[in-house]
Motif scaffolding. Structure first.
Motif, PDB file in Angstrom:
ATOM      1  N   SER A 152       0.829  -1.207   0.000  1.00 23.57           N
ATOM      2  CA  SER A 152       0.000   0.000   0.000  1.00 23.57           C
ATOM      3  C   SER A 152       0.867   1.261   0.000  1.00 23.57           C
ATOM      4  N   VAL A 153       1.996   1.225   0.733  1.00 25.44           N
ATOM      5  CA  VAL A 153       2.918   2.366   0.774  1.00 25.44           C
ATOM      6  C   VAL A 153       3.576   2.558  -0.589  1.00 25.44           C
ATOM      7  N   ILE A 154       3.999   1.466  -1.200  1.00 24.71           N
ATOM      8  CA  ILE A 154       4.651   1.532  -2.505  1.00 24.71           C
ATOM      9  C   ILE A 154       3.707   2.128  -3.546  1.00 24.71           C
ATOM     10  N   LYS A 155       2.475   1.635  -3.588  1.00 22.49           N
ATOM     11  CA  LYS A 155       1.507   2.145  -4.564  1.00 22.49           C
ATOM     12  C   LYS A 155       1.222   3.621  -4.336  1.00 22.49           C
ATOM     13  N   ASP A 156       1.086   4.023  -3.069  1.00 18.35           N
ATOM     14  CA  ASP A 156       0.792   5.417  -2.761  1.00 18.35           C
ATOM     15  C   ASP A 156       1.950   6.325  -3.165  1.00 18.35           C
ATOM     16  N   GLU A 157       3.187   5.930  -2.841  1.00 19.57           N
ATOM     17  CA  GLU A 157       4.338   6.783  -3.147  1.00 19.57           C
ATOM     18  C   GLU A 157       4.616   6.828  -4.650  1.00 19.57           C
ATOM     19  N   MET A 158       4.404   5.721  -5.351  1.00 17.33           N
ATOM     20  CA  MET A 158       4.582   5.734  -6.804  1.00 17.33           C
ATOM     21  C   MET A 158       3.538   6.643  -7.455  1.00 17.33           C
ATOM     22  N   GLY A 159       2.344   6.658  -6.905  1.00 23.68           N
ATOM     23  CA  GLY A 159       1.320   7.573  -7.401  1.00 23.68           C
ATOM     24  C   GLY A 159       1.705   9.019  -7.165  1.00 23.68           C
ATOM     25  N   LYS A 160       2.315   9.305  -5.994  1.00 20.80           N
ATOM     26  CA  LYS A 160       2.763  10.660  -5.690  1.00 20.80           C
ATOM     27  C   LYS A 160       3.862  11.089  -6.659  1.00 20.80           C
ATOM     28  N   ILE A 161       4.773  10.179  -6.990  1.00 21.88           N
ATOM     29  CA  ILE A 161       5.863  10.494  -7.921  1.00 21.88           C
ATOM     30  C   ILE A 161       5.290  10.890  -9.281  1.00 21.88           C
ATOM     31  N   ARG A 162       4.334  10.107  -9.780  1.00 24.92           N
ATOM     32  CA  ARG A 162       3.691  10.452 -11.057  1.00 24.92           C
ATOM     33  C   ARG A 162       2.990  11.805 -10.975  1.00 24.92           C
ATOM     34  N   GLN A 163       2.378  12.064  -9.833  1.00 25.77           N
ATOM     35  CA  GLN A 163       1.584  13.272  -9.663  1.00 25.77           C
ATOM     36  C   GLN A 163       2.430  14.542  -9.612  1.00 25.77           C
ATOM     37  N   VAL A 164       3.564  14.500  -8.886  1.00 26.52           N
ATOM     38  CA  VAL A 164       4.318  15.739  -8.647  1.00 26.52           C
ATOM     39  C   VAL A 164       5.279  16.096  -9.766  1.00 26.52           C
ATOM     40  N   ARG A 165       5.612  15.155 -10.646  1.00 23.66           N
ATOM     41  CA  ARG A 165       6.584  15.444 -11.700  1.00 23.66           C
ATOM     42  C   ARG A 165       6.098  16.565 -12.618  1.00 23.66           C
TER      43      ARG A 165
END
Length: 205
Positions: free
Chosen positions: A136-149
Motif C-alpha cells: 500500500s505504501v509503494i503504490k501510494d508513493e509511486m502515485g505521488k511520484i507520477r503526480q508531482v513530476r
C-alpha cells in the motif's frame, strides 16, 4: 537501567528496519547561488523559477505537502514556469540536466526511470539490499511520484505550470558547484527553445 552495547545495536538495527529512509544515504541540500532569466520586458516574458526540494524529517512541511520523502530517493527541484507573453508556451518537462563538480551530467528522469530509481531506493547498485515495504505504501508513493513530476504540455498566455524535476542523487562529495540547464520552454512562433541556467552548491552559504 543500563543498556548493553549489543542491546543498543539491536535497537539501532530495528530503527533502520522501521525507518529505512533515515538510515540510507540522502540527497544533499543544494543552496541556490545564481540564476539566469529571460531578459525581455516584463510584459513579454517567460519566467522560470527553480527551488531545491528538501524533505528530510518526519514533520518536514515540504514532505507533508508533497506526500513523499523525495530526498530519500532523488535530487529534486520544484519548477514554476510563468507565461507573461501573449502567446502559448510549449513546455517540455524532460529538457533539463545538471552537472556536478566533475562535470558529470545527470539528465532529468522520465516517469519510468523515476519509478525504477524509487524501487531501488535511490541506489545505482543493483546488488543493494532493498528492504520490503508494504504494498500500500509503494503504490501510494509511486502515485505521488507520477503526480508531482513536471508535465509536458502547453501554457496559455498569462498561465503558469509547476512541477518537480527528479534526478539521480547528487553525490555529497561532488556538489560544491552544481549547474542546471533548463531548455524546456518554447514560445509559439519562435524557432528555438529558451534556455535558463541556474547554479547551486551543497556548501554552507
Amino acid at each position: 537501567m543500563m543498556i548493553s552495547h549489543s542491546a543498543r545495536a539491536s535497537w539501532i538495527f530495528v530503527l533502520c528496519l522501521l525507518l529505512p529512509s533515515a538510515c540510507a544515504t540522502r540527497a544533499p541540500y543544494l543552496n541556490p547561488i545564481a540564476s539566469e532569466s529571460d531578459a525581455s520586458t516584463a510584459s513579454n516574458q517567460v519566467i522560470v523559477e527553480i527551488k531545491p526540494v528538501e524533505t528530510t524529517g518526519i514533520r518536514n512541511p515540504e514532505r507533508e505537502r508533497l506526500g513523499i520523502d523525495l530526498s530519500a530517493y532523488y535530487t529534486a527541484f520544484e519548477v514554476t514556469i510563468r507565461n507573461r507573453t501573449s502567446r502559448t508556451v510549449a513546455l517540455d518537462g524532460q529538457a533539463a540536466d545538471i552537472l556536478d563538480d566533475d562535470r558529470t551530467s545527470y539528465a532529468v528522469l522520465s516517469v519510468e526511470e523515476s519509478l525504477d530509481y524509487y524501487r531501488s531506493r535511490g541506489s545505482s547498485d543493483e546488488a543493494a539490499l532493498v528492504l520490503p515495504r508494504p504494498l500500500s505504501v509503494i503504490k501510494d508513493e509511486m502515485g505521488k511520484i507520477r503526480q508531482v513530476r513536471l508535465k509536458s504540455g502547453e501554457i496559455p498566455p498569462g498561465g503558469s505550470e509547476t512541477g518537480i524535476l527528479l534526478f539521480r542523487k547528487m553525490p555529497p562529495e561532488k556538489c560544491r558547484k552544481v549547474s542546471m540547464s533548463f531548455k524546456g520552454v518554447r514560445i509559439s512562433g519562435e524557432d528555438q527553445d529558451r534556455e535558463f541556467n541556474f547554479t547551486f552548491s551543497c556548501a554552507e552559504p
